[in-house]
Design a protein around this motif. Sequence first.
Motif: not given
Lengths: 189, 490
Positions: B282-284, B391-408, B410-413, B415-419
């Motif tokens: 839950r802390s994670g 272009m770089t910032t768009e790449g950064g935005t995509k990377a941020v999106d990918a990071g957000a998805r990865q974090l999502s 991770v959050a799902t994982a 929650r699954q771990i907690v469950s």
Amino acid sequence: MNETPVTESKAAKLRQEFDLAFALPPSQASEEAIDLLMIRVAGDPYAILLREIAGMVVGRAVVPIPAVTLDLLGLAGIRGGVVPVFGLASLLGYGGPASGSPRWMILCGADEPIALAFSDFEGYLRVPKSSLHIEENPRATLTTRVGRGGQYVNQVASTDAGVRAVISIPLVVATIRNRSGHHRPSKEQ
Amino acid sequence: MNRSWTFGQKIAAGFAAVVVLSLLIGAVGVYGLMTVVASKDRVLEVEAQNLVDAEKLRGTVEGRSAAARGYLLTRDERFLEQNKSMLAVFAATLTRMKTQVDTDDSKQLLDLVGRDDAEYQAALGRVIALRKTDAAIDAVVRAFDSDILPKREAIDQSVSAFVALDHRLLDEGKKAATDKASFATTGVVIVSLTVLLLSIGIAVVLTRTLSRQIGSAVQHVQSSSLELQAAANQQATGAKEQATTMNEITTTIRELLATSKQIAESAQRVALIAEETATSGRSGEQTVSKANDVIGGIKRQVELIVTHMLDLGKKSQQIGGILEIINELAEQTNILAINATIEAAGAGENGKRFAVVADEIRKLADRVGGSTKEIRGLIDEIRAAVNTTVMTTEGGTKAVDAGARQLSDVATAFRQIVSLVSTTSEAAREIELSTKQQSTAVEQVNDAVANVAQATREIEASSSQTLQTASELTSLSRNLMLLVQSQANA
């Protein structure tokens, strides 16, 4: 960050040169110099002696008129008069204009001025008289250097950027007048 | 069929047969008595009544004759009324007698009586009519003697004949009743003798059957008691072996109990670790959520940078437009300077100073043109840099999106771990509870095994008792066999 001092020093140098130009008396050397206009006709570099023209204009509208030759592009209103405009490229044997009308024009002749139009103006250049050389056989040499306009070239000018063919404007004007039935030699000639 | 009957059933069947035969005897007796009584009743009710009625007919005839004589003598009308009532009694009696008789001879005699009475009544009527006509008494007497008396004698004769017939029928009825009584007596005697013989036969059959079956059963009991004796010996031996086995089972169950307690303790530790893991999960998850928020902020900042860069590009484009104007002005200035130079050259000496000015103006125009070229180059570089940055910032935005998805993810994982950890904790608690229940059950089994061991010892003790009882049963069956065999011989 380092660009600003460079720009300021450059501005200061220009200001100094400008002030110096008005501070000194007119140099004698200027009388030994020749003023050239650096142009390009159909991509080939040429030079025109400033003293052989009566003026220079840019971007004037040219009204086409029916003519027997392709050299005459039309008529243009310059300095309160109607002036025939001839294409320098077709006069030098390059054929018709490649794309659109040439926007630069030089005025020739004092009494019955005509205009010669060309596409590119590269700048003004002042060279010593010694830089001008008489070319005895311009067709044999200049075609390899400056293109195909050898019949109107009788001198070349050596500049820092290389050798340029100098178009003889009086010769061009005489040719035009001969074609149109005028046999009166011009003053310049 | 007889082999499957019990002793009680066989004895009951014998008694039932005797009772049925006794009832048969009673039924035969009752039937005979009822037959005799019916014959006597018929004799008394029919034949005797007919005799009485015959005498009553005779009396009414006498009465009517007396009434007729009285009228003939006195001419009193009351004698006629008396005669009429007597005639009604006669007719009623005759009618009842006709209904009672059941023989053809009796019916014919009664019909004859009726006809004679009709003739007699007609003769009486004629004489009475004669008397009413005031005829001479002598004539009336003669008419009476000649007309009525023969009719009267005829009635007496027919009534006498009926009485004689009825006497004969009465005698015959008496004789028939006596014969039926004798027949019933004979039948009862015969049936009684038959029942006696059958009862003796049933008693003999029952005695023989029971003796044989009891003897066989006693022999079976004897052999069974011997087998029981042997079985008691085996049972005692088996009980000892079972007691030994029960001791071993008790030892094994104790070990199983200790193992169950260890499992329960391990499950408890697993549950504690799972709870700690769930807390960490839950802390994670919270940390990932915060990181996701931070990434969202970064994404917004990057989008802001892109917006500013695009604005910068637009401004650069605007600067380029202004630069075009400046370049155009420089070009115009240059042309103006060139034309001024030409004009100055045409002016001779007077134009030299002007030529200097024009030359300087031309130089300035050239420098302005050169500067505009430099500025255009710089602007091109700026726009290229802006494009690269975008272009770089768009790449950064995509990377941020990918990071957000990865974090999502991770959050799902998390929650699954907690469950899953929660499920694990629950399963561990269930294991702990089940193991405790198992320990309780094992303790109960241990108690049950102890009880079984106690029961085994008791079985061992009771098997000795069974052995003794089997021996006693053997001797008892032997004595019973002797009794049955002597009874059978007797």
